[in-house]
Design an enzyme around this catalytic site. Structure first.
Site, PDB file in Angstrom:
ATOM      1  CG  ASP A 284      43.528 -44.638 -26.927  1.00  0.00           C
ATOM      2  OD1 ASP A 284      43.575 -45.645 -27.373  1.00  0.00           O
ATOM      3  OD2 ASP A 284      44.385 -44.245 -26.222  1.00  0.00           O
TER       4      ASP A 284
ATOM      5  CG  ASP B 280      47.484 -34.156 -24.902  1.00  0.00           C
ATOM      6  OD1 ASP B 280      46.623 -33.466 -24.184  1.00  0.00           O
ATOM      7  OD2 ASP B 280      48.214 -34.986 -24.792  1.00  0.00           O
TER       8      ASP B 280
ATOM      9  CE1 TYR C 143      51.943 -47.760 -33.216  1.00  0.00           C
ATOM     10  CE2 TYR C 143      53.005 -49.998 -32.282  1.00  0.00           C
ATOM     11  CZ  TYR C 143      52.865 -48.338 -32.521  1.00  0.00           C
ATOM     12  OH  TYR C 143      53.903 -47.805 -31.588  1.00  0.00           O
TER      13      TYR C 143
ATOM     14  CE  LYS D   7      43.536 -38.420 -33.173  1.00  0.00           C
ATOM     15  NZ  LYS D   7      45.221 -38.762 -33.031  1.00  0.00           N
ATOM     16  CB  THR D   8      41.356 -40.697 -29.632  1.00  0.00           C
ATOM     17  OG1 THR D   8      42.179 -41.550 -28.912  1.00  0.00           O
ATOM     18  CG2 THR D   8      40.039 -40.225 -28.807  1.00  0.00           C
TER      19      THR D   8
ATOM     20  NE  ARG E  30      52.439 -39.796 -30.950  1.00  0.00           N
ATOM     21  CZ  ARG E  30      50.891 -40.013 -30.617  1.00  0.00           C
ATOM     22  NH1 ARG E  30      50.131 -39.282 -29.721  1.00  0.00           N
ATOM     23  NH2 ARG E  30      50.405 -41.371 -30.982  1.00  0.00           N
TER      24      ARG E  30
ATOM     25  N   GLY F 195      48.267 -39.721 -32.940  1.00  0.00           N
ATOM     26  CA  GLY F 195      48.301 -41.224 -33.621  1.00  0.00           C
ATOM     27  C   GLY F 195      47.077 -41.391 -34.605  1.00  0.00           C
TER      28      GLY F 195
END
Length: 552
Positions: free
Chosen positions: A205, A176, A426, A202-203, A145, A81
């Site tokens: 979250d 992941d 988003y 990166k994330t 992905r 993402g």
């Protein structure tokens, strides 16, 4: 292409590098640290990664550059993402590569890992890169992905790398994606291809985090973006004084985003999934907890409030997790077709009642019908309930409404409860990166090339001491295997990077706990406002509340 004034101004922004990386390429040397071991399952991880396991952490410092002087052809992909700052990782990588040798080449493979497999790429140039500096999004080369995990995929990537003379591949992604980077690095080392593999964390979250990775990029910008809008909603709630706003924010596996937004905006309620799991809170417990705040505020004449809910909250509720597990089993294999062939919801309910245990059926019966139906929407590729499709913010507000109605009948509650619902996801993934993320990401990319230049593989680009000014940041690298453990995935034991959850004994959560009782009753809202790019450093370059509290 028509540009906004801000976009034009951001193109001109010069990201700040750690002091050591400002020395000039020829004055950067390596300090080698201790050998590392995986966070768990050491023997199994070592057996799976014999060529890349146990390597030393390294730090860059001032000194003579002793790296081999050779032409570098580097491939880069964006994986997973979107997160604000990805363009700056590529910009930093490109600038370091060209500063070392103008003949070095950077190839951007399009659409994520599939670009490597399909040999779909673009060669980066000054003119091309300059269109994307300090901007949000992953549109520079797109993302995807696709997982790199099969022998066939590795063979194809090896052939593509050989075709272009790649000396290294940089994978920009989350847990992941960087697990895939570690596996690819091991394959390349085992087959002596000469291709190095470097990862970048990166994330939005925030769950790619540990003692070495203080923050994943994009988290700062995303939480500031969400907090701006939450602050706007708080101001509206305090103006209208008649609505309770239930706001779901990103965070499927961890509650970092929710906690950071709460620290920035001071809502009446913020649910932390890790705490709910640790204390084995039920849906009824959650409903009563929020209803207590609604009632207390109503007694003060305040029939309004704000509740922040992490996206994955219901997976942290033990009774709900058990229900989901039973539903996954209930619809396993051909049984899903049998269920979908039933003509109406009443017939499907009978099917469900026969398949669930009494305990799970009692939980199921508590749910509003719209949530019951969402639990039986299309399965994910592994045949599991798509929990992200469940409108948990609406579920929780519905349970709160039921609880308050019961209290009204008993005469203990006389207020008004009018819920509104929001989901911020988003909206934060492609925002203009904050100065912090612009600087951090550029540093990660620049640093990634230094790891390549010094011959490292299976490493994650690491920049630390992030709560300090950028001049004091520390650049270096760590073996990806240090973050790995074995987890059960799709019936098999797999090496994966361990997700970082909110630490219930950590400073950010404990600070939140010290304040939340007051926030739940009083109106203590703070209004962060829009991200600032120009002005005093304490306003424009500040990092997250989470990181500031952790490093206080």
């Amino acid at each position: 292409m028509t540009l906004s004034p801000l976009q034009e101004a951001r193109y001109e922004y010069q990201p700040k590098l750690p002091g050591m990386l400002r020395q000039g390429i020829n004055e950067i040397s390596v300090k080698t640290g201790e050998e590392t071991s995986s966070v768990a399952d050491q023997d199994k991880i070592k057996a799976l990664f014999p060529n890349t396991y146990g390597k030393c952490e390294i730090t860059f410092e001032k000194g003579q550059n002793t790296s081999e002087n050779k032409k570098q052809v580097v491939g880069v992909i964006l994986s997973g993402g979107q997160a604000p700052g990805g363009h700056n990782v590529i910009s930093g990588l490109y600038d370091a590569l060209k500063a070392t040798n103008k003949d070095n080449v950077l190839l951007g493979f399009k659409g994520g890992p599939s670009g490597l497999i399909e040999d779909d790429y673009i060669e980066m140039t000054d003119e091309f890169i300059n269109q994307y500096r300090n901007t949000g999004g992953f549109d520079i080369i797109g993302s995807g992905r696709t997982k790199l995990e099969t022998e066939e995929q590795f063979e194809i990537v090896t052939k593509v790398a050989a075709k272009h003379g790649l000396t290294a591949i940089v994978i920009i992604g989350g847990d992941d994606s960087n697990t895939n980077a570690a596996v690819l690095a091991e394959y390349m080392a085992e087959h002596k291809t000469g291709v190095q593999v470097i990862g970048c964390p990166k994330t939005i979250d925030g769950d790619l985090k540990n003692e070495d990775i203080e923050a994943s990029f994009g988290f700062d910008t995303a939480t500031k973006t969400y907090s701006e809008v939450i602050g706007n909603i708080e101001r509206d709630a305090n103006s209208a004084k008649k609505y309770w706003h239930f706001i779901k924010v990103m965070g499927r596996s961890a509650s970092h985003v929710a906690l950071e937004c709460a620290l920035q905006t001071q809502p009446n309620i913020c649910l932390i999934g890790e705490e709910i799991a640790a204390k084995e809170r039920s849906l009824a417990d959650i409903a009563n907890y929020i209803a207590d705040s609604v009632e207390a505020r109503a007694n003060n004449g305040d029939n309004f409030g704000v509740v922040i809910v992490p996206e994955g909250i219901i997976e942290f509720v033990p009774e709900f997790s058990a229900l989901i597990a039973e539903i996954n089993e209930l619809l396993a294999g051909d049984k899903a077709e049998e269920f979908n062939s039933l003509v109406d919801w009443a017939t499907k309910e009978h099917f469900i009642e026969r398949g669930l245990t009494d305990k799970s059926m009692r939980v199921f019966a508590l749910l509003p019908e719209f949530v019951q139906k969402q639990l039986f929407l299309e399965r994910d590729p592994h045949g599991n309930v798509q929990v992200s499709l469940i409108e948990s913010e609406k579920l929780i507000s519905s349970l709160v409404a039921d609880t308050l109605n019961e209290r009204k009948i008993k005469g203990t509650y006389k207020g008004k409860f009018s819920p509104l619902h929001h989901f911020f996801g988003y909206e934060g993934r492609c925002a203009f990166p904050s100065n912090f993320d612009a600087d951090y990401c550029y540093s990660l990319g620049y640093n990634a090339f230094m790891l390549i230049q010094y011959g490292y593989t299976g490493y994650l680009s690491k920049v630390s001491n992030l709560a300090a000014p950028a001049e004091e940041w520390v650049a270096g690298g760590m073996p990806i295997t240090k973050m790995m453990n074995i987890e059960r995935r799709n019936g098999e034991d797999k090496p994966v990077i361990r997700k970082a959850l909110v630490e219930l004994d950590g400073k950010p959560f404990n600070y939140f706990v010290s304040k939340r009782k007051e926030w739940s009753v009083k109106t203590c809202y703070t209004y962060p406002g829009a991200i600032q790019y120009y002005g005093p450093s304490e306003v424009c370059d500040a990092t997250t509340k989470t990181l500031a509290l952790e490093q206080k």
